[in-house]
Design a protein around this motif. Structure first.
Motif, mmCIF file in Angstrom:
data_model
loop_
_atom_site.group_PDB
_atom_site.id
_atom_site.type_symbol
_atom_site.label_atom_id
_atom_site.label_comp_id
_atom_site.label_asym_id
_atom_site.label_seq_id
_atom_site.Cartn_x
_atom_site.Cartn_y
_atom_site.Cartn_z
ATOM 1 N N LEU A 17 116.434 49.391 57.566
ATOM 2 C CA LEU A 17 116.346 47.985 57.907
ATOM 3 C C LEU A 17 117.755 47.462 58.170
ATOM 4 C CD1 LEU A 17 113.810 46.155 58.020
ATOM 5 C CD2 LEU A 17 114.521 45.218 55.824
ATOM 6 N N ILE A 18 117.933 46.696 59.245
ATOM 7 C CA ILE A 18 119.257 46.184 59.591
ATOM 8 C C ILE A 18 119.712 45.181 58.535
ATOM 9 C CG2 ILE A 18 120.599 44.856 61.268
ATOM 10 C CD1 ILE A 18 118.652 45.907 63.425
ATOM 11 N N ARG A 19 120.869 45.453 57.958
ATOM 12 C CA ARG A 19 121.467 44.563 56.964
ATOM 13 C C ARG A 19 122.878 44.230 57.431
ATOM 14 N NH1 ARG A 19 125.070 45.569 53.040
ATOM 15 N NH2 ARG A 19 124.831 47.821 53.326
ATOM 16 N N LEU A 20 123.133 42.947 57.675
ATOM 17 C CA LEU A 20 124.425 42.508 58.167
ATOM 18 C C LEU A 20 125.218 41.861 57.039
ATOM 19 C CD1 LEU A 20 123.276 40.879 61.534
ATOM 20 C CD2 LEU A 20 124.285 43.151 61.206
ATOM 21 N N PRO A 21 126.346 42.445 56.673
ATOM 22 C CA PRO A 21 127.165 41.854 55.613
ATOM 23 C C PRO A 21 127.685 40.478 56.022
ATOM 24 C CG PRO A 21 127.808 44.135 56.043
ATOM 25 C CD PRO A 21 126.892 43.717 57.153
ATOM 26 N N ASP A 22 127.576 39.530 55.115
ATOM 27 C CA ASP A 22 128.058 38.173 55.334
ATOM 28 C C ASP A 22 128.716 37.725 54.032
ATOM 29 O OD1 ASP A 22 128.515 35.578 55.994
ATOM 30 O OD2 ASP A 22 126.416 34.983 56.163
ATOM 31 N N PRO A 23 129.987 38.094 53.832
ATOM 32 C CA PRO A 23 130.644 37.875 52.532
ATOM 33 C C PRO A 23 130.481 36.472 51.952
ATOM 34 C CG PRO A 23 132.037 39.203 53.937
ATOM 35 C CD PRO A 23 130.881 38.766 54.794
ATOM 36 N N PRO A 24 130.609 35.403 52.736
ATOM 37 C CA PRO A 24 130.484 34.079 52.105
ATOM 38 C C PRO A 24 129.075 33.766 51.611
ATOM 39 C CG PRO A 24 131.642 33.938 54.218
ATOM 40 C CD PRO A 24 131.008 35.288 54.139
ATOM 41 N N ASN A 25 128.067 34.340 52.259
ATOM 42 C CA ASN A 25 126.694 33.930 51.974
ATOM 43 C C ASN A 25 125.789 35.054 51.487
ATOM 44 O OD1 ASN A 25 127.031 31.135 53.008
ATOM 45 N ND2 ASN A 25 127.391 32.196 54.942
ATOM 46 N N GLY A 26 126.270 36.261 51.439
ATOM 47 C CA GLY A 26 125.434 37.377 51.039
ATOM 48 C C GLY A 26 124.841 38.096 52.237
ATOM 49 N N ASP A 27 124.292 39.288 52.009
ATOM 50 C CA ASP A 27 123.736 40.085 53.097
ATOM 51 C C ASP A 27 122.616 39.338 53.806
ATOM 52 O OD1 ASP A 27 125.469 42.116 52.490
ATOM 53 O OD2 ASP A 27 124.022 43.253 51.302
ATOM 54 N N ARG A 28 122.519 39.593 55.123
ATOM 55 C CA ARG A 28 121.505 38.955 55.956
ATOM 56 C C ARG A 28 120.669 40.039 56.633
ATOM 57 N NH1 ARG A 28 122.495 33.728 57.350
ATOM 58 N NH2 ARG A 28 121.682 33.949 59.459
ATOM 59 N N TYR A 29 119.362 39.846 56.650
ATOM 60 C CA TYR A 29 118.432 40.762 57.304
ATOM 61 C C TYR A 29 117.800 40.015 58.482
ATOM 62 C CZ TYR A 29 118.814 43.804 53.217
ATOM 63 O OH TYR A 29 119.298 44.625 52.224
ATOM 64 N N PRO A 30 118.184 40.359 59.722
ATOM 65 C CA PRO A 30 117.645 39.629 60.878
ATOM 66 C C PRO A 30 116.133 39.456 60.789
ATOM 67 C CG PRO A 30 119.341 41.139 61.600
ATOM 68 C CD PRO A 30 119.129 41.415 60.137
ATOM 69 N N GLN A 31 115.700 38.242 61.028
ATOM 70 C CA GLN A 31 114.307 37.862 60.800
ATOM 71 C C GLN A 31 113.322 38.583 61.711
ATOM 72 O OE1 GLN A 31 113.683 33.624 60.055
ATOM 73 N NE2 GLN A 31 111.987 33.671 61.501
ATOM 74 N N PHE A 32 113.760 38.977 62.917
ATOM 75 C CA PHE A 32 112.824 39.600 63.854
ATOM 76 C C PHE A 32 112.222 40.883 63.303
ATOM 77 C CE2 PHE A 32 116.799 41.784 64.967
ATOM 78 C CZ PHE A 32 116.385 43.096 65.045
ATOM 79 N N GLN A 33 112.854 41.457 62.289
ATOM 80 C CA GLN A 33 112.363 42.716 61.736
ATOM 81 C C GLN A 33 111.059 42.545 60.953
ATOM 82 O OE1 GLN A 33 116.066 45.424 60.627
ATOM 83 N NE2 GLN A 33 116.346 43.372 59.783
ATOM 84 N N PHE A 34 110.710 41.285 60.651
ATOM 85 C CA PHE A 34 109.533 40.996 59.841
ATOM 86 C C PHE A 34 108.519 40.177 60.635
ATOM 87 C CE2 PHE A 34 113.169 41.479 57.100
ATOM 88 C CZ PHE A 34 112.697 42.212 56.018
ATOM 89 N N PRO A 35 107.227 40.343 60.366
ATOM 90 C CA PRO A 35 106.209 39.509 61.034
ATOM 91 C C PRO A 35 106.438 38.037 60.721
ATOM 92 C CG PRO A 35 105.199 41.393 59.928
ATOM 93 C CD PRO A 35 106.623 41.356 59.481
ATOM 94 N N THR A 36 106.148 37.186 61.675
ATOM 95 C CA THR A 36 106.389 35.754 61.503
ATOM 96 C C THR A 36 105.586 35.166 60.347
ATOM 97 O OG1 THR A 36 106.810 35.529 63.877
ATOM 98 C CG2 THR A 36 106.304 33.511 62.662
ATOM 99 N N GLY A 37 104.372 35.605 60.186
ATOM 100 C CA GLY A 37 103.525 35.030 59.158
ATOM 101 C C GLY A 37 103.696 35.612 57.768
ATOM 102 N N GLY A 38 104.652 36.509 57.595
ATOM 103 C CA GLY A 38 104.845 37.161 56.308
ATOM 104 C C GLY A 38 104.461 38.624 56.372
ATOM 105 N N GLY A 39 104.802 39.347 55.336
ATOM 106 C CA GLY A 39 104.461 40.760 55.283
ATOM 107 C C GLY A 39 105.681 41.656 55.377
ATOM 108 N N THR A 40 105.428 42.941 55.305
ATOM 109 C CA THR A 40 106.488 43.940 55.309
ATOM 110 C C THR A 40 107.049 44.134 56.719
ATOM 111 O OG1 THR A 40 104.827 45.675 55.567
ATOM 112 C CG2 THR A 40 105.502 45.141 53.319
#
Length: 237
Positions: free
Chosen positions: A155-178
């Protein structure tokens, strides 16, 4: 074509990198340039008789060059380099080692007084240099909850030191889920575990093969077409 009829080997790409190394350095930010050096080192250290190791190393170099502007001569040449070609010979290893030495050299100090330090730009600031960090994303805690545990490494994890790691949202279904299974499959092809920025750039950038941005086409195109486009990138088709 090489003698096996499967496309050019690595030497032409390495020679082109050497020829345009200064403009490459100018076009890449510090993190991107450091990643390119790491990938060149991996290529130089790959055992010539280990085809898979060489192929992964070549793929890594190629992905590290994807952030270059489309009009850059090296970026324009990437699609002509087949990663399934025969492993590079000693000349390529020598070229890679020479490139590492040249490209790792520090920039010459500018003449005259030292300019004042530029204030740091925070994430979320309109001047932020990294557009990937301005894309919708889940926090580490949100991604963990969606995955039902630790997010998988692909899973794409983008380091963002001031705010913590970020996982681009497109990787997940819009309505929730894995995460989307096709996203994980494509991310494995793109080596997202070692080059998350390169993988994110592929998903969020324009793609002539697909006729749009891959992330925006999730659920609109058959999964196999997304996988095919990523495979074409990896294999240079």
């Amino acid at each position: 074509m090489n003698e096996e009829g499967r496309g050019p080997s690595a030497e032409p790409l390495l020679a082109l990198i050497g020829e345009h190394r200064e403009s490459i350095r100018a076009a890449l930010d510090d993190e991107q340039h450091a990643l390119l050096l790491t990938r060149l080192t991996a290529l130089a250290e790959a055992p010539p008789d280990d085809t898979m190791a060489v192929r992964r190393a070549l793929q890594g170099v190629r992905l590290a060059l994807r952030p270059l502007p489309f009009e850059h001569p090296v970026r324009a040449a990437l699609d002509g380099v087949r990663l399934v070609a025969a492993p590079p010979g000693p000349a390529a290893v020598t070229e890679a080692l020479a490139l590492i030495s040249l490209m790792a050299a520090p920039d010459p100090a500018p003449a005259g007084p030292t300019p004042a330090a530029t204030p740091a730009v925070g994430v979320g600031d309109d001047r932020a240099p990294d557009p990937l960090l301005r894309e919708p994303a889940l926090s580490a805690a949100e991604a963990t909850a969606r995955c039902g545990g630790a997010p998988p490494p692909e899973l794409i994890r983008l380091p963002d030191p001031p705010n913590g790691d970020r996982y681009p949202q497109f990787q997940f279904p819009t309505g929730g889920g894995t995460p989307h299974e096709v996203v994980l499959e494509v991310n494995r092809l793109l080596l997202a575990d070692i080059d998350p920025r390169g993988a994110a750039s592929w998903w969020l950038g324009g793609n002539t093969w697909l006729g749009g941005t891959p992330a925006s086409l999730l659920g609109r195109l058959p999964d196999h077409e997304l996988v095919g486009a990523a495979t074409a990138l990896v294999e240079g088709e």
